[in-house]
Design an enzyme around this catalytic site. Sequence first.
Site, short mmCIF file in Angstrom:
data_model
loop_
_atom_site.label_atom_id
_atom_site.label_comp_id
_atom_site.label_asym_id
_atom_site.label_seq_id
_atom_site.Cartn_x
_atom_site.Cartn_y
_atom_site.Cartn_z
N ASP A 46 0.87 -1.27 -0.07
CA ASP A 46 -0.15 -0.08 0.01
C ASP A 46 0.87 1.29 0.11
O ASP A 46 1.89 1.18 0.41
CB ASP A 46 -0.98 0.08 1.24
N ASN B 217 -10.70 -2.79 -5.97
CA ASN B 217 -9.89 -2.07 -6.80
C ASN B 217 -10.39 -1.75 -8.23
O ASN B 217 -10.30 -0.80 -9.07
CB ASN B 217 -8.39 -2.35 -7.12
C1 FPP Z 1 -1.94 0.12 -3.25
O1 FPP Z 1 -1.26 1.44 -3.43
C2 FPP Z 1 -1.38 -0.68 -4.56
C3 FPP Z 1 -2.00 -1.26 -5.41
C4 FPP Z 1 -3.60 -1.09 -5.58
C5 FPP Z 1 -1.32 -1.95 -6.73
C6 FPP Z 1 -0.15 -2.69 -6.58
C7 FPP Z 1 0.62 -3.01 -7.56
C8 FPP Z 1 1.82 -3.03 -7.73
C9 FPP Z 1 2.78 -3.01 -6.63
C10 FPP Z 1 2.36 -3.10 -9.02
C11 FPP Z 1 2.25 -4.21 -9.96
C12 FPP Z 1 2.39 -5.45 -9.08
C13 FPP Z 1 3.07 -6.74 -9.63
C14 FPP Z 1 2.63 -7.95 -8.67
C15 FPP Z 1 3.77 -6.74 -10.98
P1 FPP Z 1 -2.56 2.61 -3.61
O2 FPP Z 1 -2.62 2.91 -4.98
O3 FPP Z 1 -3.71 2.33 -2.66
O4 FPP Z 1 -1.60 3.86 -2.72
P2 FPP Z 1 -2.37 4.92 -2.01
O5 FPP Z 1 -3.30 4.31 -0.65
O6 FPP Z 1 -1.50 5.74 -1.56
O7 FPP Z 1 -3.42 5.76 -2.97
#
Ligand code: FPP
Length: 250
Positions: free
Chosen positions: A21, A69
């Site tokens: 996250d 998501n």
């Molecule tokens: C949460 O951060 C992260 C995600 C919803 C996506 C995770 C994906 C990756 C790390 C990249 C691709 C993965 C692989 C396995 C190749 P957020 O967007 O919720 O952050 P925020 O809470 O700060 O808005």
Amino acid sequence: MSFKEKIDLKRLPLHIAVIMDGNGRWAKQRGKLRVFGHESGVIAVRETAEACAEIGVKFLTLYAFSTENWNRPKKEVDALMSLLVKSLNKETKTLMDNDIRLRAIGDLSQLDPQCRQQLQETIEVTSGNRRMDLNLALSYSARWEITEATRKIAELVKAGELLPENINQELFSSMLTTKNIPDPELLIRTSGENRISNFLLWQIAYSELYFTPVLWPDFRREHLYEAIYEFQHRERRFGKISEQINPRIK
Ligand code: FPP
């Protein structure tokens, strides 16, 4: 002394699960678009997977995309899906070099065909690898998984193949997407949020929860070792009392 030197390699968690996250906030702090945070998060994915495989963790489950998501702006969902395809393709070599087998859990039928195809390809190419299993939770939510498991059990009962009195915890576990995977002993969540967000609700009944303020794109090996170090210094009682766990305590 670094945390890597401080951890006991003979008492590693068998299975680590991670709620990655903070990508969006990381990008915002730098005046960039959210997708830049996700792209940078891939480096943390690689570091974490390599480090786990190297030290001897056997299962790593990453929460890459939740059922919820799908409700993000379409532009971000599309960017995440194409990043996933690109990263799977590019990182197949990393998986092979580290003898890591890729698996996926979640409602994969919701993924677009290109993403499903790439995922399938990487799963097949890495299927002979044995050092560690990397499970990607994609279009996953624990309530979805538990509901699906319940439906499967109800169908078996309806078909006369299962008696209600034979439903037990082992049977229920075997109906989940994580069947054949031990429950995580350690669950890490980055970015300072102290929530589970619908991740592995059944499986984390006795997991140690570790929350760190580090944003996912900044997460590196030493942060992982620190989490493992803390795990190794917690007393896991599983409902018992200290004296039963450690007979030397009087
Ligand atoms: C949460 O951060 C992260 C995600 C919803 C996506 C995770 C994906 C990756 C790390 C990249 C691709 C993965 C692989 C396995 C190749 P957020 O967007 O919720 O952050 P925020 O809470 O700060 O808005």
